[in-house]
Design a protein around this motif. Structure first.
Motif, PDB file in Angstrom:
ATOM      1  N   VAL A   1      -1.490 -12.391  -5.883  1.00  0.00           N
ATOM      2  CA  VAL A   1      -0.015 -12.382  -5.864  1.00  0.00           C
ATOM      3  C   VAL A   1       0.519 -13.769  -5.523  1.00  0.00           C
ATOM      4  O   VAL A   1       1.505 -14.251  -6.111  1.00  0.00           O
ATOM      5  N   THR A   2      -0.156 -14.443  -4.568  1.00  0.00           N
ATOM      6  CA  THR A   2       0.295 -15.781  -4.167  1.00  0.00           C
ATOM      7  C   THR A   2       0.109 -16.775  -5.308  1.00  0.00           C
ATOM      8  O   THR A   2       1.005 -17.586  -5.603  1.00  0.00           O
ATOM      9  N   TYR A   3      -1.059 -16.721  -5.955  1.00  0.00           N
ATOM     10  CA  TYR A   3      -1.277 -17.619  -7.103  1.00  0.00           C
ATOM     11  C   TYR A   3      -0.260 -17.329  -8.218  1.00  0.00           C
ATOM     12  O   TYR A   3       0.209 -18.231  -8.917  1.00  0.00           O
ATOM     13  N   LYS A   4       0.073 -16.082  -8.361  1.00  0.00           N
ATOM     14  CA  LYS A   4       1.079 -15.686  -9.349  1.00  0.00           C
ATOM     15  C   LYS A   4       2.416 -16.344  -9.030  1.00  0.00           C
ATOM     16  O   LYS A   4       3.103 -16.885  -9.911  1.00  0.00           O
ATOM     17  N   ALA A   5       2.800 -16.313  -7.723  1.00  0.00           N
ATOM     18  CA  ALA A   5       4.050 -16.933  -7.300  1.00  0.00           C
ATOM     19  C   ALA A   5       4.025 -18.449  -7.487  1.00  0.00           C
ATOM     20  O   ALA A   5       5.063 -19.080  -7.724  1.00  0.00           O
ATOM     21  N   MET A   6       2.834 -19.031  -7.389  1.00  0.00           N
ATOM     22  CA  MET A   6       2.684 -20.475  -7.553  1.00  0.00           C
ATOM     23  C   MET A   6       2.605 -20.868  -9.033  1.00  0.00           C
ATOM     24  O   MET A   6       2.484 -22.049  -9.368  1.00  0.00           O
ATOM     25  N   GLY A   7       2.588 -19.843  -9.889  1.00  0.00           N
ATOM     26  CA  GLY A   7       2.524 -20.110 -11.306  1.00  0.00           C
ATOM     27  C   GLY A   7       1.117 -20.380 -11.804  1.00  0.00           C
ATOM     28  O   GLY A   7       0.913 -20.793 -12.944  1.00  0.00           O
ATOM     29  N   LYS A   8       0.126 -20.128 -10.958  1.00  0.00           N
ATOM     30  CA  LYS A   8      -1.276 -20.347 -11.357  1.00  0.00           C
ATOM     31  C   LYS A   8      -1.819 -19.015 -11.864  1.00  0.00           C
ATOM     32  O   LYS A   8      -2.551 -18.300 -11.172  1.00  0.00           O
ATOM     33  N   GLN A   9      -1.411 -18.711 -13.087  1.00  0.00           N
ATOM     34  CA  GLN A   9      -1.699 -17.389 -13.619  1.00  0.00           C
ATOM     35  C   GLN A   9      -3.189 -17.121 -13.803  1.00  0.00           C
ATOM     36  O   GLN A   9      -3.650 -15.984 -13.613  1.00  0.00           O
ATOM     37  N   ASP A  10      -3.960 -18.143 -14.176  1.00  0.00           N
ATOM     38  CA  ASP A  10      -5.397 -17.950 -14.387  1.00  0.00           C
ATOM     39  C   ASP A  10      -6.085 -17.551 -13.085  1.00  0.00           C
ATOM     40  O   ASP A  10      -6.922 -16.629 -13.060  1.00  0.00           O
ATOM     41  N   LEU A  11      -5.729 -18.295 -12.000  1.00  0.00           N
ATOM     42  CA  LEU A  11      -6.315 -17.950 -10.713  1.00  0.00           C
ATOM     43  C   LEU A  11      -5.845 -16.560 -10.256  1.00  0.00           C
ATOM     44  O   LEU A  11      -6.611 -15.794  -9.658  1.00  0.00           O
ATOM     45  N   ALA A  12      -4.592 -16.287 -10.542  1.00  0.00           N
ATOM     46  CA  ALA A  12      -4.070 -14.971 -10.179  1.00  0.00           C
ATOM     47  C   ALA A  12      -4.857 -13.880 -10.893  1.00  0.00           C
ATOM     48  O   ALA A  12      -5.302 -12.885 -10.284  1.00  0.00           O
ATOM     49  N   ARG A  13      -5.033 -14.074 -12.226  1.00  0.00           N
ATOM     50  CA  ARG A  13      -5.772 -13.091 -13.005  1.00  0.00           C
ATOM     51  C   ARG A  13      -7.199 -12.948 -12.481  1.00  0.00           C
ATOM     52  O   ARG A  13      -7.741 -11.842 -12.368  1.00  0.00           O
ATOM     53  N   SER A  14      -7.823 -14.091 -12.124  1.00  0.00           N
ATOM     54  CA  SER A  14      -9.211 -14.083 -11.622  1.00  0.00           C
ATOM     55  C   SER A  14      -9.339 -13.242 -10.353  1.00  0.00           C
ATOM     56  O   SER A  14     -10.255 -12.435 -10.211  1.00  0.00           O
ATOM     57  N   TYR A  15      -8.391 -13.418  -9.413  1.00  0.00           N
ATOM     58  CA  TYR A  15      -8.468 -12.657  -8.150  1.00  0.00           C
ATOM     59  C   TYR A  15      -8.150 -11.180  -8.374  1.00  0.00           C
ATOM     60  O   TYR A  15      -8.703 -10.309  -7.714  1.00  0.00           O
ATOM     61  N   TYR A  16      -7.231 -10.903  -9.324  1.00  0.00           N
ATOM     62  CA  TYR A  16      -6.988  -9.504  -9.656  1.00  0.00           C
ATOM     63  C   TYR A  16      -8.266  -8.855 -10.202  1.00  0.00           C
ATOM     64  O   TYR A  16      -8.609  -7.707  -9.871  1.00  0.00           O
ATOM     65  N   GLN A  17      -8.986  -9.610 -11.026  1.00  0.00           N
ATOM     66  CA  GLN A  17     -10.211  -9.069 -11.611  1.00  0.00           C
ATOM     67  C   GLN A  17     -11.288  -8.860 -10.547  1.00  0.00           C
ATOM     68  O   GLN A  17     -12.030  -7.868 -10.577  1.00  0.00           O
ATOM     69  N   SER A  18     -11.389  -9.813  -9.567  1.00  0.00           N
ATOM     70  CA  SER A  18     -12.343  -9.626  -8.451  1.00  0.00           C
ATOM     71  C   SER A  18     -11.979  -8.382  -7.654  1.00  0.00           C
ATOM     72  O   SER A  18     -12.849  -7.607  -7.237  1.00  0.00           O
TER      73      SER A  18
END
Length: 1616
Positions: A1355-1372
């Motif tokens: 969620v934090t990476y999503k807010a920072m606009g780092k969608q790839d990292l956000a997607r990666s943590y969602y997948q983990s």
């Protein structure tokens, strides 16, 4: 030329050396002992007297012992010594020629030389002479030889059977000779030598017939005398009196006064036996005194003394007569009679228990016998001395005298002496040395000698003693055989006394063999005989025997009292003070056993008084010990100690080592059972052991070893206990005491079971069982079943198996008709059913126990049964019935003066109020009463227990500092008395309190101290418990479930090693909980299913309920709600079967939680919580009532019915305040705060959080303080939108968590700090905190927290606009969710991924897939709330792709579901969304209608926040003090003004938005505000200002790492 033989010369010499007085005394002696008739010796010279003695075989060749006795009595010691000198004659010639002349010479030589030969040679000579032709042809000679041979067998060889054969031949010769006089002589011989008075009576009757025919007054008088004696021996005193009176009438015709004296004396003796006046003895004495017949006087005095001692049981009165006898004997210089008197005086003092005085008289008897060189009397004296030393407990001296007596008797061929000594040595071995097998050997020898001597009286006595010995060692079948022989012979002998005794013994034995009919028959016969014969002493014996049987063997003290009272009445009637003393003692013990201690004290005081009057030191020691034990049972320690000390001092002063030993044992028992001071107990038992060893008393040594074993079990030093019990077993085996072997094997088995060595324990118990079965000892067999049941129930915690043993015990008790044992079986069955949770059945068994106790009047045990019934009602939740039974128990305890039990009941009542009624403040009052009584009675153990309970009560009230004070007092007391078990328990209690205070290092330290003690004492059971507690500490407080697994695994290993099924189940339970905490629900389910399987195998229904609940919990966590519900229902079925309403409450709560938490059906959960509440009120369980209010509040909160939620939580708060339960008050304050928070009343919420904080600081509860800091932070972050203020609370929480090393709280603090910084737009800082949290979760192995943290980081990476990292943590996160089977979290991640693709990646089509997956899972899990949310998200995504019809359809589905669920908040949202869709579709009326519906619901629920969204009105926002809503309103107004082309107004609203966001340090809001202002300035044509604000927005976006905002701003800047 014929010459006088040496024997004739000796007779002549003696005759010449006797004075006239000597001759007179000689005549008196012979007539006094009935050796010769008075008429015969009155005018006879000494030589004529010697001839008469030769004729009746009293003296003769080789048989001068009696002559030597007479000479020494007459003071002619030298002549006596000369009579002992052997004749020096030539050896007889070899075998002579076979002719009459030679045979005649041989016969003469035999007569001359027989004195020189030994007994066998003399016998062979006489037998040879009997076979000579001269004798064969002469019946006259045969008659005389038969007489001599019979006399030789009788007097020298003690072979009465052979003697009788020759006397019978003698009679046949007399008949052949037709000489009546010779027949009379033969009948006289036959009658005198038989020890069967009824047979003797026949011979004397024939003798009388002959005398009558011959008209021989002498023989007629002799026959009457003999017939009287025979009837006396047969106890037919009436007939004996009749014969004696006939004898007296003939005597009166004689001119010899001595005959008159003898006649009066005989009649006087018989009259005394039939209860008539003894004036005849007085007459005899007067006549003897008038005649100056001192020997006559002596004999009368002897009879008078014997009568007083034997008939009237007045040994003290008898002493004066014996002293007169001594005086006369000394005056006459008759050392023999003097010795006889000394012996009688010793016996009288012995019977008076004046053992020291008795010893003096017996020693005088011994000395005078030694001076006279009278071996037979020496044997008697040694035997008598041995007997006194035996009773005094001086066993070495006793054994020495018995050994000497036996050796002398054997050397002197004194078979009578040997018989007497073997009897007394058997008594020593049986009574004092407790060596029954050795006793049997002596009694068997005693029996053999009695048979050899044809002494049927002693033979009867031997049978009785052999029966008693086998009875005492539990060999009842063997005892029965001996007792039957005892009865048969006593019937043959016509001995009514012995018949009474035999019938009594047979009755007791049949009773123990479980044959009540035979038992009753024999006892009744004994009593009838005693009454018919007017044998009051016999009746007393029967009554006391029956009382002892009822009290000791049948355990029915109330039944024994009537027998003891009858015994007492007879003793008083007879004036028999010693028997009165016995009755007082027995009555004291009967009332003691009934728990009627005051009554027992009264009887024991009477017992003591009579002992003091009789100056009986030995019995005074016993009386003081009885008083000491009774005062101890009442809890009056000072009084008890005083009496025991007095008893000990008296025993020491009198040198009574056995008495000392018994007192030490009783003092040890007092410390062990009443005062519960095991270390002091051990000291007393060691003193007893030392004395037993000093005395060589192996039996008492064994008992001391057993007691030491029991004491060491009390302190849980089981290895030491085992060693002592093994010593006890070894000694009982050495002594061949099978009864004690059974007890010892049982004790050893118990010790092994406590050590967890079940195989060895079982082996020993089975051995005990086999011995009991082999010996037919039904009562010992019951004891073994009882012990096996206790082992299964208490050590192996297998109550179901225990029940099987208790049922066998019950069956035997019923078979034996033993109501007390039957009652005890009911008691144990009640306890076993209680242990397996079958409380209704437990109550039924205990009520059966109660009924028998009430019938028996056993008040002492009534209170125990009431307590047990109360405990079962308590478990059933029937608090009123529990309280009622406790009060009944208290009434009994007060009535019996039992202070110890009063303290126990105060403790139990306190536990009832603390555990069931959850009223620790009321419990505290009971514990305080208990403490006061304990201090008053100086009962240290009860004082310690009271400190323990007060500590627990204050802990329950949340007063941890006070709780610690009490626990530390308890620890000090346990350390002072050296009780390591109590130290261990107290360390655990202190650890528990420190845990509650959040001082986990101190908690761990005390657990480690407890573990050290458990290891030191080898207490594996406590090691298991501590592993469990340490696991709980790491799991619950430190939130380290991974670490807790190790402790629970160690616990499981010990449980398996000890074969403790209950602990193994508990370990499975804990392992399941730990795995649940780690989100490893599959593993948790596996552990819980193992627990369920074991509880089903053990048929432990209580444990099955728990296991089903745990399995349900695991299925709930795995989202398998149907299976969860099924197991809850199985648990409910068992709870209803067993009537366990407490568990029913818990299951209702569990089902409510399932519907509320998993199925998200708060409305459905309300029903279960309402049912829970009803049961709580019914059971008066205030703690559960509060819990129900709590749950109802939570459910209403979930339904957004916050007013109702508040109402329930306020009820919870009120109850916790009334109960003074500070822990519950804290929880209630927090819940009330939560409700006010939800109602938008932050000030009231904050106020209640602060109240909770105040209580947590008062009680030192740091865990609660951390919770409240977290909740206050959440309030400021979520409701007041002050994340910077929230950050401060979270920082306080973190500091406390780090200080207390509370890892879970530390992790939560990281989580909250991450959220706070996220809310403030400080995404990099938020990421740091979240990554710290992730690291901790990974270290602890907590996959659930890892999953949540991965989601937060995404969620934090999503807010920072780092969608790839956000997607990666969602997948983990998704990987973890699928790995752990967490479908709920999978839904949330689908939601997050959908939002990511829709909001950030602007891929609404991709988002649709994730929202659709979310919807499918929601339906699968029956999660209506998530299904609604999925419809909402699908609607938004459809709007994004301009599919407004599908969007509308999704919103409408959301509306229908929220209406079905009664969720008004969600209804408002659904109406707004539908209104928006209708607006887009151009359907304004429908849009307006839904807006109005939304407003109506928002106003109904008082939800002003939703009203803001609808109206976008400032007034409402200001009224709410919702800064975030106010800012949002400014922003919306700005946008609206812009749409209306009122650009200046728009700028004003956006500037207000910026100002507020800067004040709140909300950087995300600042970016938005700067962006809007720039856009407005651009519209106004003020490009520099626009550029400046775009730059400010970009700067903040770059600071926070918000790439999405950076891209948007860059695009706008480029357009500018």
């Amino acid at each position: 030329m014929a010459q006088l033989s040496r024997l004739a010369k000796l007779y002549l010499k003696i005759s010449d050396n006797l004075t006239e007085d000597d001759v007179r005394n000689l005549r008196s002696l012979l007539s006094l002992d009935e050796v010769l008739g008075k008429a015969k010796v009155e005018k006879a010279t000494p030589l004529e007297i010697f001839n008469m003695l030769v004729d009746n075989a009293t003296i003769g060749k080789g048989n001068l012992g009696f002559l030597m006795q007479i000479l020494r009595c007459l003071g002619k010691g030298k002549l006596a010594n000369e009579a002992e000198l052997p004749e020096k004659e030539h050896k007889m010639e070899d075998e002579a020629p076979d002719n009459t002349e030679v045979q005649q010479v041989t016969s003469e030589l035999a007569s001359l030389h027989i004195r020189e030969m030994d007994t066998d040679a003399r016998l062979q000579t006489l037998l040879a002479e009997l076979d000579t032709p001269a004798v064969v042809a002469d019946q006259e000679k045969q008659f005389h030889l038969y007489c001599k041979i019979g006399d030789l067998y009788r007097a020298k060889l003690y072979n009465l059977q052979s003697a009788l054969q020759y006397y019978q031949s003698m009679l046949e010769c007399a008949k052949a000779l037709s000489e009546d006089m010779k027949q009379a002589r033969a009948h006289n011989r036959l009658g005198k030598q038989l020890k069967e008075p009824h047979v003797s009576h026949k011979y004397y009757a024939k003798m009388l017939n002959i005398a009558t025919e011959l008209r021989s007054k002498y023989w007629e008088m002799l026959a009457y005398n003999r017939l009287g004696v025979a009837c006396d021996d047969m106890q037919d005193y009436e007939l004996a009196l009749e014969w004696s009176q006939k004898h007296q009438r003939l005597v009166q015709e004689s001119a010899d006064k001595r005959d008159h004296i003898l006649g009066h004396m005989n009649i006087g003796v018989i009259q005394g036996k039939v209860g008539q006046t003894t004036s005849q003895l007085d007459t005899a004495l007067q006549m003897a005194q008038q005649k100056g017949d001192q020997y006559g006087q002596m004999r009368v005095y002897m009879h008078m003394g014997d009568m007083r001692r034997n008939k009237f049981n007045s040994p003290r009165t008898s002493i004066q007569y014996y002293e007169q006898h001594v005086a006369l004997a000394r005056q006459l210089g008759d050392m023999r009679q003097e010795g006889v008197a000394y012996s009688c005086l010793g016996l009288a003092h012995h019977e008076m228990r004046e053992y020291d005085v008795a010893l003096e008289w017996y020693q005088k008897h011994l000395r005078i016998s030694q001076e006279r060189e009278d071996k037979k009397e020496e044997v008697k004296a040694h035997a008598a001395l041995g007997n006194v030393y035996r009773v005094l407990g001086q066993l070495d001296q006793a054994t020495s005298h018995f050994d000497t007596a036996l050796q002398m008797a054997e050397q002197a061929e004194d078979l009578h002496g040997q018989m007497d000594v073997n009897c007394k040595m058997g008594d020593l071995k049986r009574e004092q040395l407790h060596s029954p097998r050795t006793a049997v050997k002596h009694y068997e020898q005693y029996l053999a000698l009695a048979r050899q001597l044809l002494n049927r009286v002693e033979e009867t006595g031997a049978y009785g003693r052999l029966g008693l010995t086998h009875y005492e060692i539990g060999e009842y079948e063997k005892a029965l055989k001996w007792y039957q022989k005892h009865l048969d012979m006593s019937q043959d002998n016509g001995d009514s006394k012995q018949q009474i005794r035999a019938h009594t013994n047979l009755g007791k034995t049949y009773r123990l063999l479980g044959k009540p009919d035979q038992a009753t028959s024999h006892i009744s016969t004994a009593l009838q005989m005693a009454q018919q014969t007017k044998d009051l002493h016999g009746q007393m014996d029967v009554y006391v025997s029956m009382g002892d049987l009822q009290r000791n063997q049948l355990h029915s003290p109330s039944a024994s009292i009537q027998y003891y009272e009858q015994h007492l009445a007879l003793a008083r009637q007879l004036g028999d003070r010693p028997q009165e003393e016995v009755a007082y003692n027995r009555l004291g013990w009967a009332h003691y056993d009934l728990g009627e201690y005051q009554t027992a004290l009264e009887w024991f005081r009477k017992f003591l008084k009579i002992c003091e009057e009789r100056e009986d030191k030995k019995e005074q020691i016993t009386a003081h010990s009885c008083l000491g034990k009774t005062y101890g049972a009442q809890g009056e320690e000072d009084q008890a100690t005083s009496h025991f000390n007095t008893a000990l001092q008296m025993a020491q002063q009198t040198g009574d080592q056995h008495g000392q030993m018994q007192v030490y044992c009783k003092m040890g028992d007092l410390q062990r059972k009443q005062l519960r001071s095991p270390r002091t107990t051990i000291q007393y038992y060691e003193q007893a052991l030392a004395l037993a060893r000093q005395l060589g008393d192996r039996y008492e040594e064994g008992l001391a070893c057993n007691r030491l074993g029991l004491a060491y079990i009390k302190v849980e030093e089981y290895e030491e206990a085992l060693e002592w019990h093994q010593n006890y077993l070894k000694m009982s085996e050495e002594r061949g005491d099978e009864k004690q072997q059974i007890t010892a094997h049982t004790a050893v088995g118990n010790a092994y079971s406590l050590l967890g060595k079940v195989d060895q324990a079982t082996s020993h118990l089975e051995t005990a069982l086999q011995i009991a079965q082999q010996t037919g000892d039904q009562y010992r067999l019951m004891d073994v079943y009882f012990s096996m049941g206790d082992m299964q129930r208490e050590q192996l915690h297998s109550p179901r198996t225990a029940i099987q043993n208790y049922e066998k015990y019950l069956a035997l008790a019923k078979q034996l008709g033993d109501r007390p044992q039957e009652r005890l079986a009911y008691h144990r069955l009640g306890l076993a059913h209680h242990d397996i949770g079958e409380y209704e059945a437990a109550v039924e068994w205990h009520q059966k126990d109660l009924k028998i106790r009430q019938e028996s009047g056993d008040k002492a045990k009534l209170l125990i049964t009431h307590q047990c019934i109360a405990a079962s009602y308590k478990a059933l939740g029937k608090v009123d019935l529990a309280r009622s039974n406790y009060q009944s128990a208290m009434t009994v305890a007060i009535g019996t003066g039992n202070k110890t039990e009063q303290m126990d009941i105060y403790r139990d009542l306190g536990d009832l109020y603390r555990e069931q009624l959850d009223e620790p403040h009321v419990a505290q009052n009971y514990y305080t009463e208990m403490l006061a009584m304990a201090k008053d009675s100086e009962n240290k153990e009860m004082e310690r227990q009271a400190c323990n309970k007060l500590g627990v009560a204050h802990h329950a009230m949340g007063e941890y500092e006070t709780s610690l004070d009490w626990s530390k007092r308890e620890l000090t007391m346990s350390q002072e008395n050296g009780n390591k078990t109590n130290q261990l328990i107290t360390h655990k209690n202190i650890a528990c309190t420190y845990t509650a205070m959040g001082k986990l290092d101190l908690a761990r330290s005390h657990y480690q101290s407890a573990m050290a003690i458990a290891i030191e004492t080898g207490n594996k059971t406590e090691q298991m418990n501590i592993y469990r507690d340490l696991g709980d500490l790491h799991r619950e407080q430190l939130h380290e479930p991974q670490a807790s697994l190790k402790f629970y695994t160690d616990m499981l290993a010990l449980a398996k090693d000890l074969k403790r099924n209950d602990k193994e189940r508990q370990a499975y339970n804990r392992l399941g909980v730990a795995c649940t905490n780690m989100q490893d629900h599959e593993a948790a389910l596996e552990w819980n299913q193992k627990n369920l399987k074991m509880s089903q195998e053990d048929t432990d229904k209580a444990e099955q309920i728990t296991a089903h609940k745990n399995v349900a919990w695991s299925y709930k966590a795995l989202d398998k709600t149907d299976l969860a519900r099924s197991h809850y229902q199985s648990a409910m079925t068992i709870a209803m079967e067993t009537g366990n309403k407490t568990e029913q409450m818990d299951i209702h709560r569990g089902l409510g939680d399932l519907h509320w938490e998993k199925l998200h059906e708060p409305q459905a959960s309300l029903k279960y919580y309402t049912d829970m509440l009803a049961l709580a009120k019914d059971l008066k369980r205030k703690d559960k009532e509060r819990q129900a209010y709590n749950r109802l509040g939570a459910a209403c909160g979930d339904m957004q019915d916050n007013e109702a939620a508040l109402e329930w939580h306020l009820k919870d708060l009120k109850m916790s305040q009334e109960d003074g339960d500070k822990t519950e008050q804290m929880t209630a304050y927090k819940n009330v705060a939560g409700s006010y928070k939800a109602l938008g009343k932050p000030d009231l919420a904050r106020s209640h959080y602060q109240s909770a904080m105040t209580l947590s600081m008062e009680t030192g509860n740091k865990t609660e303080q951390m919770d409240i800091y977290r909740d206050l932070g959440d309030l400021h972050r979520e409701q007041l939108h002050e994340p910077h203020v929230a950050q401060n609370y979270y920082t306080e929480m973190l500091a406390m968590a780090e200080a207390s090393e509370n890892k879970e709280m530390e992790r939560q603090a990281y989580n909250r700090l991450g959220l706070a910084h996220y809310t403030m737009g400080k995404y990099e800082t938020a990421l740091d905190w979240s990554k710290r949290e992730l690291k901790m979760s990974q270290e602890s192995g907590d996959k659930n927290n890892q999953l949540i943290t991965h989601t937060n980081i995404a969620v934090t990476y999503k807010a920072m606009g780092k969608q790839d990292l956000a997607r990666s943590y969602y997948q983990s996160a998704m990987t973890l969710a699928k790995e752990t089977g967490r479908k709920q979290e999978q839904m949330n991640i689908y939601l997050g991924l959908g939002d990511l693709h829709r909001e950030q990646l602007h891929e609404p089509q991709a988002a649709l897939k994730f929202y659709t997956d979310m919807l499918a899972l929601a339906k699968d899990l029956e999660r209506k709330d998530s299904e609604r949310l999925a419809y909402n998200k699908l609607g938004v995504a459809c709007e994004d792709i301009q599919d407004h019809e599908t969007a509308l359809e999704c919103y409408q589905k959301n509306l229908v579901m929220s209406q079905d669920d009664g969720d008004k908040t969600e209804q408002v949202t659904a109406h707004i969304n539908i209104a928006g869709s209708y607006t887009t579709l151009g359907k304004s009326d429908l849009a307006r209608s839904h807006y109005q519906s939304a407003m109506t619901i928002a106003m109904e629920t008082g939800n002003k926040t939703q009203q803001i969204y609808i109206y976008q009105m400032m007034a409402l926002a200001k009224e709410l003090e919702r800064k975030d809503a106010e800012r949002q309103a400014y922003n919306r107004l700005g946008l609206a003004c812009g749409d209306m082309q009122d650009i200046d107004a728009a700028l004003e609203w956006h500037l207000k938005t910026l100002k507020m966001s800067q004040k709140d340090e909300d950087k995300t809001a600042q970016i938005t505000a700067h962006h809007c202002i720039a856009h407005t300035y651009k519209a106004l044509g003020k490009l520099d200002q626009a550029r400046s604000h775009y730059q400010s927005a970009m700067t903040i976006a770059m600071e926070t790492g918000n790439k999405q905002e950076q891209d948007d701003i860059a695009k706008d800047q480029a357009s500018l």
